[in-house]
Design a protein around this motif. Structure first.
Motif, PDB file in Angstrom:
ATOM      1  N   ARG A 125       0.819  -1.113  -0.122  1.00 34.53           N
ATOM      2  CA  ARG A 125       0.015   0.260  -0.040  1.00 34.53           C
ATOM      3  C   ARG A 125       0.829   1.237   0.046  1.00 34.53           C
ATOM      4  NH1 ARG A 125      -2.855  -2.222   5.298  1.00 34.53           N
ATOM      5  NH2 ARG A 125      -4.193  -3.937   4.241  1.00 34.53           N
ATOM      6  N   PRO A 126       0.335   2.292  -0.393  1.00 29.82           N
ATOM      7  CA  PRO A 126       1.092   3.564  -0.570  1.00 29.82           C
ATOM      8  C   PRO A 126       1.688   3.963   1.113  1.00 29.82           C
ATOM      9  CG  PRO A 126      -0.748   3.945  -1.917  1.00 29.82           C
ATOM     10  CD  PRO A 126      -0.925   2.498  -1.194  1.00 29.82           C
ATOM     11  N   GLY A 127       0.618   3.796   1.973  1.00 27.72           N
ATOM     12  CA  GLY A 127       1.114   3.819   3.440  1.00 27.72           C
ATOM     13  C   GLY A 127       2.517   3.119   3.928  1.00 27.72           C
ATOM     14  N   ASP A 128       2.883   2.100   2.959  1.00 26.87           N
ATOM     15  CA  ASP A 128       3.969   1.412   3.436  1.00 26.87           C
ATOM     16  C   ASP A 128       5.230   1.955   2.762  1.00 26.87           C
ATOM     17  OD1 ASP A 128       2.154  -0.803   4.352  1.00 26.87           O
ATOM     18  OD2 ASP A 128       1.997  -1.660   2.526  1.00 26.87           O
ATOM     19  N   LEU A 129       5.342   3.080   2.320  1.00 25.28           N
ATOM     20  CA  LEU A 129       6.540   3.765   1.993  1.00 25.28           C
ATOM     21  C   LEU A 129       7.480   3.753   2.878  1.00 25.28           C
ATOM     22  CD1 LEU A 129       6.784   6.384  -0.679  1.00 25.28           C
ATOM     23  CD2 LEU A 129       8.151   6.699   1.325  1.00 25.28           C
ATOM     24  N   GLY A 130       7.315   4.175   4.085  1.00 25.08           N
ATOM     25  CA  GLY A 130       8.458   4.217   5.273  1.00 25.08           C
ATOM     26  C   GLY A 130       8.906   2.750   5.632  1.00 25.08           C
ATOM     27  N   VAL A 131       8.254   1.914   5.623  1.00 24.56           N
ATOM     28  CA  VAL A 131       8.620   0.512   6.130  1.00 24.56           C
ATOM     29  C   VAL A 131       9.540   0.088   4.867  1.00 24.56           C
ATOM     30  CG1 VAL A 131       7.653  -1.867   6.323  1.00 24.56           C
ATOM     31  CG2 VAL A 131       6.650  -0.147   7.489  1.00 24.56           C
TER      32      VAL A 131
ATOM     33  N   THR B  54      -0.989  -6.222 -14.485  1.00 22.44           N
ATOM     34  CA  THR B  54      -0.783  -7.010 -15.858  1.00 22.44           C
ATOM     35  C   THR B  54      -0.751  -8.431 -15.540  1.00 22.44           C
ATOM     36  OG1 THR B  54       1.735  -6.875 -15.527  1.00 22.44           O
ATOM     37  CG2 THR B  54       0.555  -4.875 -16.775  1.00 22.44           C
ATOM     38  N   GLY B  55      -0.704  -8.605 -14.540  1.00 18.57           N
ATOM     39  CA  GLY B  55      -0.469 -10.258 -14.072  1.00 18.57           C
ATOM     40  C   GLY B  55       0.692 -10.718 -14.084  1.00 18.57           C
ATOM     41  N   LEU B  56       1.737  -9.817 -14.302  1.00 18.50           N
ATOM     42  CA  LEU B  56       3.177 -10.461 -14.505  1.00 18.50           C
ATOM     43  C   LEU B  56       3.770 -10.529 -12.961  1.00 18.50           C
ATOM     44  CD1 LEU B  56       4.215  -8.920 -17.919  1.00 18.50           C
ATOM     45  CD2 LEU B  56       3.286 -11.272 -17.444  1.00 18.50           C
ATOM     46  N   ARG B  57       3.464  -9.761 -12.094  1.00 17.13           N
ATOM     47  CA  ARG B  57       4.054  -9.921 -10.806  1.00 17.13           C
ATOM     48  C   ARG B  57       3.157  -9.567  -9.750  1.00 17.13           C
ATOM     49  NH1 ARG B  57       9.117  -9.128  -8.675  1.00 17.13           N
ATOM     50  NH2 ARG B  57       9.249  -7.901  -6.654  1.00 17.13           N
ATOM     51  N   HIS B  58       3.262 -10.496  -8.791  1.00 16.85           N
ATOM     52  CA  HIS B  58       2.376 -10.295  -7.483  1.00 16.85           C
ATOM     53  C   HIS B  58       3.184 -10.496  -6.430  1.00 16.85           C
ATOM     54  CE1 HIS B  58      -1.033 -11.470 -10.108  1.00 16.85           C
ATOM     55  NE2 HIS B  58      -0.263 -12.377 -10.895  1.00 16.85           N
ATOM     56  N   SER B  59       3.135  -9.306  -5.963  1.00 17.67           N
ATOM     57  CA  SER B  59       4.226  -8.927  -4.848  1.00 17.67           C
ATOM     58  C   SER B  59       3.544  -8.684  -3.460  1.00 17.67           C
ATOM     59  CB  SER B  59       5.127  -7.647  -5.175  1.00 17.67           C
ATOM     60  OG  SER B  59       5.841  -7.281  -4.074  1.00 17.67           O
ATOM     61  N   PHE B  60       3.736  -9.331  -2.436  1.00 18.30           N
ATOM     62  CA  PHE B  60       3.077  -9.243  -1.190  1.00 18.30           C
ATOM     63  C   PHE B  60       3.801  -8.677   0.079  1.00 18.30           C
ATOM     64  CE2 PHE B  60       1.170 -12.579  -3.676  1.00 18.30           C
ATOM     65  CZ  PHE B  60      -0.392 -12.409  -3.530  1.00 18.30           C
ATOM     66  N   ALA B  61       3.107  -7.493   0.835  1.00 19.36           N
ATOM     67  CA  ALA B  61       4.005  -7.277   1.887  1.00 19.36           C
ATOM     68  C   ALA B  61       3.518  -8.338   2.822  1.00 19.36           C
ATOM     69  CB  ALA B  61       3.245  -5.969   2.466  1.00 19.36           C
ATOM     70  N   VAL B  62       4.500  -8.817   3.714  1.00 22.76           N
ATOM     71  CA  VAL B  62       4.342  -9.889   4.775  1.00 22.76           C
ATOM     72  C   VAL B  62       4.167  -9.374   6.097  1.00 22.76           C
ATOM     73  CG1 VAL B  62       5.292 -11.951   5.640  1.00 22.76           C
ATOM     74  CG2 VAL B  62       5.842 -11.515   3.358  1.00 22.76           C
ATOM     75  N   VAL B  63       3.065  -9.622   6.569  1.00 22.66           N
ATOM     76  CA  VAL B  63       2.912  -8.981   7.913  1.00 22.66           C
ATOM     77  C   VAL B  63       2.611 -10.185   9.069  1.00 22.66           C
ATOM     78  CG1 VAL B  63       1.193  -7.708   9.296  1.00 22.66           C
ATOM     79  CG2 VAL B  63       1.491  -6.926   7.154  1.00 22.66           C
ATOM     80  N   ASP B  64       3.503  -9.952  10.054  1.00 19.58           N
ATOM     81  CA  ASP B  64       3.463 -11.102  11.224  1.00 19.58           C
ATOM     82  C   ASP B  64       2.598 -10.604  12.221  1.00 19.58           C
ATOM     83  OD1 ASP B  64       3.665 -12.885  13.142  1.00 19.58           O
ATOM     84  OD2 ASP B  64       5.808 -13.406  12.652  1.00 19.58           O
ATOM     85  N   THR B  65       1.499 -11.097  12.508  1.00 20.63           N
ATOM     86  CA  THR B  65       0.618 -10.270  13.509  1.00 20.63           C
ATOM     87  C   THR B  65       1.341 -10.471  14.952  1.00 20.63           C
ATOM     88  OG1 THR B  65      -0.669 -12.401  13.647  1.00 20.63           O
ATOM     89  CG2 THR B  65      -1.412 -10.664  12.242  1.00 20.63           C
TER      90      THR B  65
ATOM     91  N   LEU C 128       4.167  -9.927  15.775  1.00 16.48           N
ATOM     92  CA  LEU C 128       5.328  -8.790  15.556  1.00 16.48           C
ATOM     93  C   LEU C 128       4.780  -7.211  15.489  1.00 16.48           C
ATOM     94  CD1 LEU C 128       8.192 -10.464  13.439  1.00 16.48           C
ATOM     95  CD2 LEU C 128       8.059 -10.195  15.880  1.00 16.48           C
ATOM     96  N   GLY C 129       3.585  -7.210  15.043  1.00 15.11           N
ATOM     97  CA  GLY C 129       3.008  -6.230  15.102  1.00 15.11           C
ATOM     98  C   GLY C 129       2.067  -5.760  13.769  1.00 15.11           C
ATOM     99  N   ALA C 130       1.701  -4.759  13.303  1.00 13.27           N
ATOM    100  CA  ALA C 130       0.727  -4.467  12.131  1.00 13.27           C
ATOM    101  C   ALA C 130       1.519  -4.294  10.883  1.00 13.27           C
ATOM    102  CB  ALA C 130      -0.251  -3.454  12.534  1.00 13.27           C
ATOM    103  N   GLY C 131       2.571  -3.829  10.882  1.00 16.00           N
ATOM    104  CA  GLY C 131       3.464  -3.344   9.699  1.00 16.00           C
ATOM    105  C   GLY C 131       4.012  -4.510   9.020  1.00 16.00           C
ATOM    106  N   PRO C 132       4.480  -4.559   7.641  1.00 19.79           N
ATOM    107  CA  PRO C 132       5.194  -5.327   6.971  1.00 19.79           C
ATOM    108  C   PRO C 132       6.548  -5.777   7.617  1.00 19.79           C
ATOM    109  CG  PRO C 132       4.068  -3.851   5.417  1.00 19.79           C
ATOM    110  CD  PRO C 132       3.955  -3.334   6.785  1.00 19.79           C
ATOM    111  N   VAL C 133       6.729  -7.092   7.719  1.00 21.42           N
ATOM    112  CA  VAL C 133       7.978  -7.445   8.174  1.00 21.42           C
ATOM    113  C   VAL C 133       8.873  -8.046   6.963  1.00 21.42           C
ATOM    114  CG1 VAL C 133       7.633  -7.573  10.421  1.00 21.42           C
ATOM    115  CG2 VAL C 133       7.433  -9.540   8.889  1.00 21.42           C
ATOM    116  N   GLY C 134       8.322  -8.040   5.747  1.00 23.75           N
ATOM    117  CA  GLY C 134       8.772  -8.745   4.512  1.00 23.75           C
ATOM    118  C   GLY C 134       8.174  -8.579   3.312  1.00 23.75           C
ATOM    119  N   ASN C 135       8.714  -9.372   2.322  1.00 25.48           N
ATOM    120  CA  ASN C 135       8.069  -9.250   0.938  1.00 25.48           C
ATOM    121  C   ASN C 135       8.368 -10.493   0.360  1.00 25.48           C
ATOM    122  OD1 ASN C 135       7.110  -8.001  -1.522  1.00 25.48           O
ATOM    123  ND2 ASN C 135       9.098  -8.414  -2.254  1.00 25.48           N
ATOM    124  N   VAL C 136       7.208 -11.330  -0.355  1.00 21.78           N
ATOM    125  CA  VAL C 136       7.378 -12.174  -1.269  1.00 21.78           C
ATOM    126  C   VAL C 136       6.711 -11.772  -2.619  1.00 21.78           C
ATOM    127  CG1 VAL C 136       7.565 -14.040   0.492  1.00 21.78           C
ATOM    128  CG2 VAL C 136       5.184 -13.222  -0.312  1.00 21.78           C
TER     129      VAL C 136
END
Length: 179
Positions: A21-27, A64-75, A77-85
């Motif tokens: 999400r746009p709000g993930d820029l700082g993370v 486009t269906g060519l890239r599916h990137s996900f922010a990984v959140v571990d509930t 550890l908190g609410a923010g992303p801790v990784g990417n797949v």
């Protein structure tokens, strides 16, 4: 591409994989300050402009269906992303796709990367095997022993040692997983 793939949100235990999400820029900026994340990245993120571009590229890839990137959140550890797949196709309907991932330092050694990669791999199989996807590939530099461990834990055996190829200065490992 179907809406299920475009709007996917996955979960595995305490992990939630959701679109960036746009709000993930700082993370994202904080994550790319980590030398380990920088070393494994093909697209470095050095400032807010680059982070905003990276986030837009993830949206465009999903559209486009060519890239599916996900922010990984571990509930746990908190609410923010801790990784990417991410799952990347070289072209629509390709028989193989590449997976990639990173985690921030506090998330390492907790089993987050292999669990997130396993969730992504299962989703890719469910979503794209019927469209011709038969193999997932994971690439990393030879000196990244942690990535070898993550790959093995997620069911990606080492299948080849690759010669140096830009942007990687050294040999690489290819791990593959059939669907």
């Amino acid at each position: 591409m179907n809406a299920h793939a475009r709007d996917a949100r996955l979960s595995s235990g305490s992990l939630v994989l959701r679109p960036w999400r746009p709000g993930d820029l700082g993370v994202l900026l904080d994550a790319y300050r980590d030398p380990a994340v920088q070393a494994g990245s093909r697209a470095p993120v050095a400032d807010e402009e680059a982070a905003a571009h990276w986030l837009r590229a993830q949206e465009e890839g999903r559209a486009t269906g060519l890239r599916h990137s996900f922010a990984v959140v571990d509930t746990e550890l908190g609410a923010g992303p801790v990784g990417n797949v991410a799952l990347s196709f070289p072209e629509p309907g390709a028989p193989s796709a590449e997976v990639g991932y990173w985690t921030v330092a506090p998330a390492r050694g907790r089993g987050i990367a292999p669990r997130a990669l396993e969730a992504l791999s299962a989703w890719a199989s469910e979503t794209f095997a019927g469209a011709g996807l038969v193999r997932l590939e994971l690439l990393h530099q030879v000196d990244n022993a942690a990535s070898c461990r993550v790959a093995a834990k997620a069911g990606y055996p080492l299948t080849a040692v690759l010669p140096p190829s830009p942007p990687w200065p050294g040999e690489g490992h290819l791990h593959t997983r059939g669907l």
